[in-house]
Enzyme design. Structure first.
Site, PDB file in Angstrom:
ATOM      1  N   GLU A 236      -3.344  31.075  -3.569  1.00 13.74           N
ATOM      2  CA  GLU A 236      -1.991  30.291  -4.031  1.00 13.74           C
ATOM      3  C   GLU A 236      -1.801  30.344  -5.463  1.00 13.74           C
ATOM      4  O   GLU A 236      -2.659  29.690  -6.203  1.00 13.74           O
ATOM      5  CB  GLU A 236      -2.271  29.079  -3.054  1.00 13.74           C
ATOM      6  CG  GLU A 236      -1.713  29.046  -1.544  1.00 13.74           C
ATOM      7  CD  GLU A 236      -0.137  29.243  -1.320  1.00 13.74           C
ATOM      8  OE1 GLU A 236       0.048  29.811  -2.752  1.00 13.74           O
ATOM      9  OE2 GLU A 236      -0.262  30.190  -0.291  1.00 13.74           O
TER      10      GLU A 236
ATOM     11  N   GLU B 133     -12.946  21.113 -12.055  1.00 18.12           N
ATOM     12  CA  GLU B 133     -13.836  20.629 -12.764  1.00 18.12           C
ATOM     13  C   GLU B 133     -13.801  19.103 -13.334  1.00 18.12           C
ATOM     14  O   GLU B 133     -13.918  18.325 -13.693  1.00 18.12           O
ATOM     15  CB  GLU B 133     -14.729  21.079 -13.316  1.00 18.12           C
ATOM     16  CG  GLU B 133     -13.913  21.712 -14.728  1.00 18.12           C
ATOM     17  CD  GLU B 133     -13.643  23.008 -13.346  1.00 18.12           C
ATOM     18  OE1 GLU B 133     -13.446  23.334 -12.452  1.00 18.12           O
ATOM     19  OE2 GLU B 133     -13.998  24.427 -14.581  1.00 18.12           O
TER      20      GLU B 133
ATOM     21  N   CYS C 197       3.473  24.682  -9.815  1.00 23.58           N
ATOM     22  CA  CYS C 197       3.391  26.064  -9.328  1.00 23.58           C
ATOM     23  C   CYS C 197       4.764  26.210  -9.724  1.00 23.58           C
ATOM     24  O   CYS C 197       4.661  27.423  -9.876  1.00 23.58           O
ATOM     25  CB  CYS C 197       2.100  26.319  -8.811  1.00 23.58           C
ATOM     26  SG  CYS C 197       2.572  25.353  -6.983  1.00 23.58           S
TER      27      CYS C 197
ATOM     28  N   LYS D 241     -14.131  23.229  -3.392  1.00 20.69           N
ATOM     29  CA  LYS D 241     -15.066  22.606  -4.690  1.00 20.69           C
ATOM     30  C   LYS D 241     -13.572  22.638  -5.604  1.00 20.69           C
ATOM     31  O   LYS D 241     -12.831  22.989  -5.597  1.00 20.69           O
ATOM     32  CB  LYS D 241     -15.281  24.191  -5.717  1.00 20.69           C
ATOM     33  CG  LYS D 241     -16.382  23.696  -7.021  1.00 20.69           C
ATOM     34  CD  LYS D 241     -16.081  25.151  -7.719  1.00 20.69           C
ATOM     35  CE  LYS D 241     -14.592  25.081  -8.888  1.00 20.69           C
ATOM     36  NZ  LYS D 241     -14.307  23.421  -9.863  1.00 20.69           N
TER      37      LYS D 241
ATOM     38  N   GLY E 207      -7.154  34.303 -10.216  1.00 23.10           N
ATOM     39  CA  GLY E 207      -7.222  34.678  -9.056  1.00 23.10           C
ATOM     40  C   GLY E 207      -7.578  36.051  -8.437  1.00 23.10           C
ATOM     41  O   GLY E 207      -8.665  36.523  -7.525  1.00 23.10           O
TER      42      GLY E 207
ATOM     43  N   GLU F  18       3.988  31.764 -17.299  1.00 20.65           N
ATOM     44  CA  GLU F  18       3.709  29.853 -16.072  1.00 20.65           C
ATOM     45  C   GLU F  18       3.739  29.431 -18.205  1.00 20.65           C
ATOM     46  O   GLU F  18       2.187  29.776 -18.841  1.00 20.65           O
ATOM     47  CB  GLU F  18       3.286  29.767 -15.618  1.00 20.65           C
ATOM     48  CG  GLU F  18       2.764  28.251 -15.223  1.00 20.65           C
ATOM     49  CD  GLU F  18       2.045  28.735 -14.215  1.00 20.65           C
ATOM     50  OE1 GLU F  18       0.354  29.194 -14.447  1.00 20.65           O
ATOM     51  OE2 GLU F  18       2.053  28.380 -13.276  1.00 20.65           O
TER      52      GLU F  18
HETATM   53  P1  NAD Z   1      -7.379  27.227 -13.035  1.00 15.28           P
HETATM   54  O1  NAD Z   1      -7.647  29.447 -11.688  1.00 15.28           O
HETATM   55  O2  NAD Z   1      -8.153  27.841 -13.852  1.00 15.28           O
HETATM   56  O3  NAD Z   1      -9.191  27.034 -11.738  1.00 15.28           O
HETATM   57  C1  NAD Z   1      -8.597  26.425 -10.161  1.00 15.28           C
HETATM   58  C2  NAD Z   1     -10.375  26.210  -9.671  1.00 15.28           C
HETATM   59  O4  NAD Z   1     -11.109  27.916  -9.318  1.00 15.28           O
HETATM   60  C3  NAD Z   1     -10.913  25.616 -10.333  1.00 15.28           C
HETATM   61  O5  NAD Z   1     -11.538  24.685  -9.682  1.00 15.28           O
HETATM   62  C4  NAD Z   1     -11.557  26.314 -11.350  1.00 15.28           C
HETATM   63  O6  NAD Z   1     -12.813  25.760 -10.848  1.00 15.28           O
HETATM   64  C5  NAD Z   1     -12.152  27.355  -9.974  1.00 15.28           C
HETATM   65  N1  NAD Z   1     -12.552  28.356 -10.939  1.00 15.28           N
HETATM   66  C6  NAD Z   1     -12.209  28.669 -12.940  1.00 15.28           C
HETATM   67  N2  NAD Z   1     -12.668  30.466 -12.191  1.00 15.28           N
HETATM   68  C7  NAD Z   1     -13.443  30.465 -11.410  1.00 15.28           C
HETATM   69  C8  NAD Z   1     -13.746  31.977 -10.797  1.00 15.28           C
HETATM   70  N3  NAD Z   1     -14.601  32.788 -11.654  1.00 15.28           N
HETATM   71  N4  NAD Z   1     -14.663  31.538  -9.645  1.00 15.28           N
HETATM   72  C9  NAD Z   1     -14.447  30.883  -9.121  1.00 15.28           C
HETATM   73  N5  NAD Z   1     -13.797  29.473  -8.945  1.00 15.28           N
HETATM   74  C10 NAD Z   1     -13.462  30.382 -10.568  1.00 15.28           C
HETATM   75  O7  NAD Z   1      -6.685  26.910 -12.348  1.00 15.28           O
HETATM   76  P2  NAD Z   1      -6.459  25.292 -13.031  1.00 15.28           P
HETATM   77  O8  NAD Z   1      -5.860  25.916 -14.311  1.00 15.28           O
HETATM   78  O9  NAD Z   1      -6.988  24.009 -12.330  1.00 15.28           O
HETATM   79  O10 NAD Z   1      -4.697  25.396 -12.150  1.00 15.28           O
HETATM   80  C11 NAD Z   1      -3.393  25.684 -12.044  1.00 15.28           C
HETATM   81  C12 NAD Z   1      -2.822  26.649 -11.812  1.00 15.28           C
HETATM   82  O11 NAD Z   1      -3.003  26.768 -10.809  1.00 15.28           O
HETATM   83  C13 NAD Z   1      -1.600  27.066 -12.414  1.00 15.28           C
HETATM   84  O12 NAD Z   1      -1.294  28.850 -12.310  1.00 15.28           O
HETATM   85  C14 NAD Z   1      -0.752  26.854 -10.996  1.00 15.28           C
HETATM   86  O13 NAD Z   1      -0.110  27.053 -10.647  1.00 15.28           O
HETATM   87  C15 NAD Z   1      -1.742  27.077 -10.222  1.00 15.28           C
HETATM   88  N6  NAD Z   1      -1.383  26.900  -8.359  1.00 15.28           N
HETATM   89  C16 NAD Z   1      -0.788  27.116  -7.197  1.00 15.28           C
HETATM   90  C17 NAD Z   1      -0.759  26.548  -6.338  1.00 15.28           C
HETATM   91  C18 NAD Z   1      -0.009  27.189  -5.147  1.00 15.28           C
HETATM   92  O14 NAD Z   1       0.934  26.248  -4.314  1.00 15.28           O
HETATM   93  N7  NAD Z   1       0.987  28.872  -5.655  1.00 15.28           N
HETATM   94  C19 NAD Z   1      -0.146  25.253  -6.174  1.00 15.28           C
HETATM   95  C20 NAD Z   1      -1.122  24.317  -7.815  1.00 15.28           C
HETATM   96  C21 NAD Z   1      -1.235  25.059  -9.008  1.00 15.28           C
END
Ligand code: NAD
Length: 503
Positions: free
Chosen positions: A259, A187, A293, A184, A242, A394
């Site tokens: 991650e 969005e 990230c 997935k 997470g 962050e």
């Molecule tokens: P987010 O947590 O808002 O969303 C990430 C994904 O999770 C999306 O696809 C979203 O639809 C999904 N999601 C949201 N709620 C969910 C739930 N309850 N159950 C299952 N899936 C759900 O993060 P974002 O805003 O899309 O991305 C930015 C974040 O990602 C930053 O904190 C960044 O540091 C982190 N990131 C980490 C790495 C790494 O390698 N450590 C790499 C890239 C991004």
């Protein structure tokens, strides 16, 4: 400035890819995906729901249990991964243009992403051919083998900042291991992931091995995490999401790989080469407008070089060219959305409320050509107190905060005083200082006299709240494998341990 017309790559299919075909979602809803640089709608993509996710898991489960992919030889799986890499390279321009339209990042960055994605597929193709199990010492006349079996069905959930790259760090090792998956994308940025589904189909994966479902985290994402038929949940995204995912997966003791976010310090000591350190401090924080990230958004500058560093960095940051990603002059694109820009601006206000001073930026650009996008000027904040929220949380935007430190011990203590531990940089001319520092820095990656490089061969992941497990490298493959002990007895004989003594 007048905006150049955007590129017009072939758009990907807008429907979920399930069991080898793009098919409409059950409810038939759509979500408009727009370009963050212009606000222009790119594509109305299916807004799938839990029932679509369940259908995709059924397909992946069936494909895995049939064993066509799981039991294929490593060489056969590697051949498909190699084809994926070749097809990605053939379509590199299309993928890069789609990624730039969807995320706003400069085309040069999208091209780099694509090259790295192809490289990751090639790396895992080679690794899986050369990674076997172990033969252990056993009894005479027998063999004890440790075999690496595919872990099963994987749910993959990815963020919006590196849509294709983050997907590849999961898809390539999972396929190499013999797993089947449902992916997935965020969005906000599904385009290149949908295009990847086309590529995987063209490369000849059996139906049901790879599935992609678009939709919200609260519906599709949650369904993929809670489905009892899923063996591994692999997530990249924010720390709070997470934690929710880890809690849900724990209810059924499913494996998780997380991650998550970071607050990544960049330590510049008094003996550093200031010209290079200042130059790379700009890369560290302004790459993809800070939406990385591992962004080095927290500069810990020794007091002896602090003022010179701030002057050098700010002079260059003030000249960064903002614009649309398809303009070759553009150095920095917009933030992903207006809502995200407001969040970043909130952190700028919070920093000032905590006692810091705005040194540069903090505003939206005045250029009327950029009002349609979520742009924010490169921002430098100085005198940030180390004990406030901004020093720990962050920001995920083009905002560099600077703290003044006194020598190595002070820098290390402040760097470690966060709940996260993804990546850190240290600048000094002395290798022994860097090695001593690395021993004490609680971060998954430490760069000496550099910031940002990573390779498919090296593990990527975080200490503390920044994650669980590792992507890339050998560890990235092991996330999708189960160890199985196979004991082969070539010379069976009775033990006589039970009931064999009397007449
Ligand atoms: P987010 O947590 O808002 O969303 C990430 C994904 O999770 C999306 O696809 C979203 O639809 C999904 N999601 C949201 N709620 C969910 C739930 N309850 N159950 C299952 N899936 C759900 O993060 P974002 O805003 O899309 O991305 C930015 C974040 O990602 C930053 O904190 C960044 O540091 C982190 N990131 C980490 C790495 C790494 O390698 N450590 C790499 C890239 C991004």
């Amino acid at each position: 400035m007048n905006l150049r017309p955007p590129p017009t790559p072939r758009l990907p299919p807008a429907d979920p890819y399930i069991d080898g075909e793009f098919r409409p979602s059950a409810a038939g809803e759509r979500r408009e995906i727009s370009c963050p640089a212009t606000g222009r709608v790119l594509l109305a993509v299916a807004e799938a729901h839990a029932e679509d996710a369940q259908l995709a898991v059924s397909a992946a489960r069936r494909a895995f249990d049939e064993g066509k992919w799981a039991n294929a030889s490593p060489r056969a799986r590697a051949a498909v991964l190699e084809s994926v890499a070749t097809l990605l390279e053939r379509d590199a321009v299309r993928f890069a243009e789609l990624e730039t339209l969807d995320t706003g990042k400069p085309l040069a960055e999208s091209r780099d992403d694509l090259a790295q994605v192809a490289d990751v597929f090639r790396y895992y193709a080679a690794l899986v051919r050369s990674t076997g199990g172990e033969v252990n010492r056993a009894e005479e006349g027998s063999l004890s083998l440790t075999l690496l079996r595919p872990a099963g069905v994987v749910s993959m959930i990815t963020p919006w900042n590196y849509p294709l790259l983050q997907a590849s760090w999961k898809v390539a090792p999972a396929l190499a291991a013999g797993c089947c998956f449902v992916l997935k994308p965020s969005e906000l940025t599904p385009l290149t992931t949908m295009a990847l589904a086309e590529t995987l189909a063209e490369a000849g994966l059996p139906d049901g091995v790879a599935n992609v479902v678009t939709g919200a985290g609260s519906s599709v994402g949650a369904a993929l995490v809670s489905d009892p038929r899923v063996d591994v949940v692999s997530f990249t995204g924010g720390i709070e999401t997470g934690r929710v995912i880890a809690r849900t997966a724990a209810d059924r003791a499913a494996r998780v790989a997380l991650e998550l976010g970071g607050k990544n310090p960049n330590l510049i000591l008094a003996d550093a080469d200031l010209e290079v350190a200042a130059d790379r401090a700009l890369d560290a924080v302004f790459f993809h407008a800070g939406q990385v990230c591992s962004a080095g958004s927290r500069l810990l500058a020794d007091e002896k070089v602090h003022d010179e560093l701030v002057a050098r960095i700010s002079a260059r940051a003030a000249r960064i060219r903002l614009g649309v990603g398809w303009d070759p002059e553009t150095e920095m694109g917009p933030l992903i959305s207006a809502a995200h820009r407001e969040k970043v601006e909130g952190y700028v206000r919070l920093a000032l409320a905590e006692g810091a001073r705005l040194h540069l930026g903090g505003d939206r650009p005045a250029d009327p050509a950029l009002v349609g996008g979520a742009f924010l000027l490169p921002t430098v904040i100085v005198d940030l107190p180390s004990d406030g929220r901004v020093a720990r949380e962050e920001i995920f935007g083009p905002v560099l905060t600077v703290e003044r430190v006194r020598g190595l011990d002070d820098a290390l203590a402040r760097a470690n005083a966060t709940d996260t531990g993804l990546a850190a940089g240290i600048w000094t001319r002395e290798l022994r200082t860097a090695l001593r520092a690395a021993e004490r820095l609680r971060f998954g990656t430490v760069w000496w006299n550099d910031f940002h490089p990573y390779f498919p061969e090296a593990p990527w992941g975080g200490f503390k709240s920044s994650g669980v497990g590792r992507e890339l490298g050998r560890s990235g493959l092991r996330e999708y494998q189960e160890e199985q002990h196979l004991y082969l007895n070539a010379d069976p004989s009775p033990s006589g341990a039970f009931g064999g003594r009397g007449p």
